[in-house]
Scaffold this motif. Structure first.
Motif, PDB file in Angstrom:
ATOM      1  N   UNK A  32       0.698  -1.420   0.089  1.00 54.66           N
ATOM      2  CA  UNK A  32      -0.152   0.176   0.110  1.00 54.66           C
ATOM      3  C   UNK A  32       0.654   1.320   0.030  1.00 54.66           C
ATOM      4  N   UNK A  33       2.009   1.055   0.470  1.00 51.04           N
ATOM      5  CA  UNK A  33       2.979   2.269   0.415  1.00 51.04           C
ATOM      6  C   UNK A  33       4.062   2.071  -0.756  1.00 51.04           C
ATOM      7  N   UNK A  34       3.832   1.219  -1.560  1.00 48.20           N
ATOM      8  CA  UNK A  34       4.920   1.024  -2.452  1.00 48.20           C
ATOM      9  C   UNK A  34       6.329   0.948  -2.016  1.00 48.20           C
ATOM     10  N   UNK A  35       6.421   0.357  -1.001  1.00 43.93           N
ATOM     11  CA  UNK A  35       7.827   0.333  -0.507  1.00 43.93           C
ATOM     12  C   UNK A  35       8.114  -1.064  -0.536  1.00 43.93           C
ATOM     13  N   UNK A  36       9.567  -1.366  -0.212  1.00 47.72           N
ATOM     14  CA  UNK A  36      10.128  -2.704  -0.024  1.00 47.72           C
ATOM     15  C   UNK A  36       9.969  -3.294  -1.308  1.00 47.72           C
TER      16      UNK A  36
ATOM     17  N   UNK B 278      -9.803   5.216 -10.806  1.00 47.16           N
ATOM     18  CA  UNK B 278      -8.928   6.395 -11.574  1.00 47.16           C
ATOM     19  C   UNK B 278      -7.366   6.364 -10.778  1.00 47.16           C
ATOM     20  N   UNK B 279      -7.280   6.079  -9.599  1.00 50.29           N
ATOM     21  CA  UNK B 279      -5.612   5.877  -9.314  1.00 50.29           C
ATOM     22  C   UNK B 279      -5.196   4.904  -8.483  1.00 50.29           C
ATOM     23  N   UNK B 280      -4.156   4.502  -8.372  1.00 53.23           N
ATOM     24  CA  UNK B 280      -3.700   3.446  -7.844  1.00 53.23           C
ATOM     25  C   UNK B 280      -3.956   3.646  -6.161  1.00 53.23           C
ATOM     26  N   UNK B 281      -3.785   4.612  -5.543  1.00 52.45           N
ATOM     27  CA  UNK B 281      -4.059   4.968  -4.317  1.00 52.45           C
ATOM     28  C   UNK B 281      -5.616   4.561  -4.054  1.00 52.45           C
ATOM     29  N   UNK B 282      -6.508   4.802  -5.018  1.00 51.26           N
ATOM     30  CA  UNK B 282      -7.868   4.428  -4.793  1.00 51.26           C
ATOM     31  C   UNK B 282      -7.961   2.898  -4.833  1.00 51.26           C
ATOM     32  N   UNK B 283      -7.350   2.425  -5.428  1.00 52.21           N
ATOM     33  CA  UNK B 283      -7.384   0.857  -5.537  1.00 52.21           C
ATOM     34  C   UNK B 283      -6.809   0.188  -4.264  1.00 52.21           C
ATOM     35  N   UNK B 284      -5.812   1.088  -3.632  1.00 53.22           N
ATOM     36  CA  UNK B 284      -5.442   0.606  -2.577  1.00 53.22           C
ATOM     37  C   UNK B 284      -6.279   0.743  -1.300  1.00 53.22           C
ATOM     38  N   UNK B 285      -6.725   1.835  -1.236  1.00 58.03           N
ATOM     39  CA  UNK B 285      -7.886   2.129  -0.400  1.00 58.03           C
ATOM     40  C   UNK B 285      -8.946   0.953  -0.477  1.00 58.03           C
ATOM     41  N   UNK B 286      -9.486   0.583  -1.570  1.00 62.04           N
ATOM     42  CA  UNK B 286     -10.491  -0.341  -1.672  1.00 62.04           C
ATOM     43  C   UNK B 286      -9.990  -1.574  -0.998  1.00 62.04           C
ATOM     44  N   UNK B 287      -8.954  -1.949  -1.203  1.00 66.06           N
ATOM     45  CA  UNK B 287      -8.256  -3.093  -0.516  1.00 66.06           C
ATOM     46  C   UNK B 287      -8.467  -3.078   0.781  1.00 66.06           C
ATOM     47  N   UNK B 288      -7.854  -2.160   1.376  1.00 62.09           N
ATOM     48  CA  UNK B 288      -7.736  -1.999   2.782  1.00 62.09           C
ATOM     49  C   UNK B 288      -9.317  -1.966   3.276  1.00 62.09           C
TER      50      UNK B 288
END
Length: 120
Positions: free
Chosen positions: A49-53, A76-86
């Motif tokens: 979710x933080x695009x890290x590691x 529309x954004x990858x952040x939105x996709x990540x929010x949906x997963x959480x």
């Protein structure tokens, strides 16, 4: 340790404030001793979710390629996709809350999180 409604509310509050990683880390702290395997999966999700590691970098590349190939399947954004997963994880915790430990069966690593944001 049983997860309480206050814990669920705090995880949701972290997500609602934009702190996706914080939501995962809070949940990890609750489950790490109850189900270490699930805890490790949650830490991987925090990286993603933080695009890290390693896992975050791999997910960033994979999602960018998938979004480019299938733009209609992604928010529309990858952040939105990540929010949906959480949010899918939080919804699964809420649904499983009545079993006494608040650790969704699907988090007990039976497979990845689905693109729809729901655990499978």
């Amino acid at each position: 340790m049983a997860i309480t409604q206050l814990d669920i509310d705090k995880i949701q509050e972290l997500l609602d404030s934009g702190d996706r990683a914080g939501a995962y880390i809070y949940y990890y702290e609750l489950i790490k001793d109850v189900d270490p395997s699930a805890g490790r999966q949650i830490l991987i999700q925090a990286q993603i979710t933080t695009y890290s590691g390693f896992f975050g970098g791999a997910a960033l590349i994979g999602n960018a390629l998938a979004k480019h190939a299938n733009p209609d399947l992604y928010p529309p954004t990858l952040d939105g996709f990540s929010v949906d997963i959480v949010q899918g994880l939080i919804n699964a915790i809420k649904a499983d809350f009545t079993n006494g430990d608040g650790i969704p069966a699907a988090t007990r690593f039976s497979g990845p999180i689905a693109a729809s944001g729901e655990l499978r």
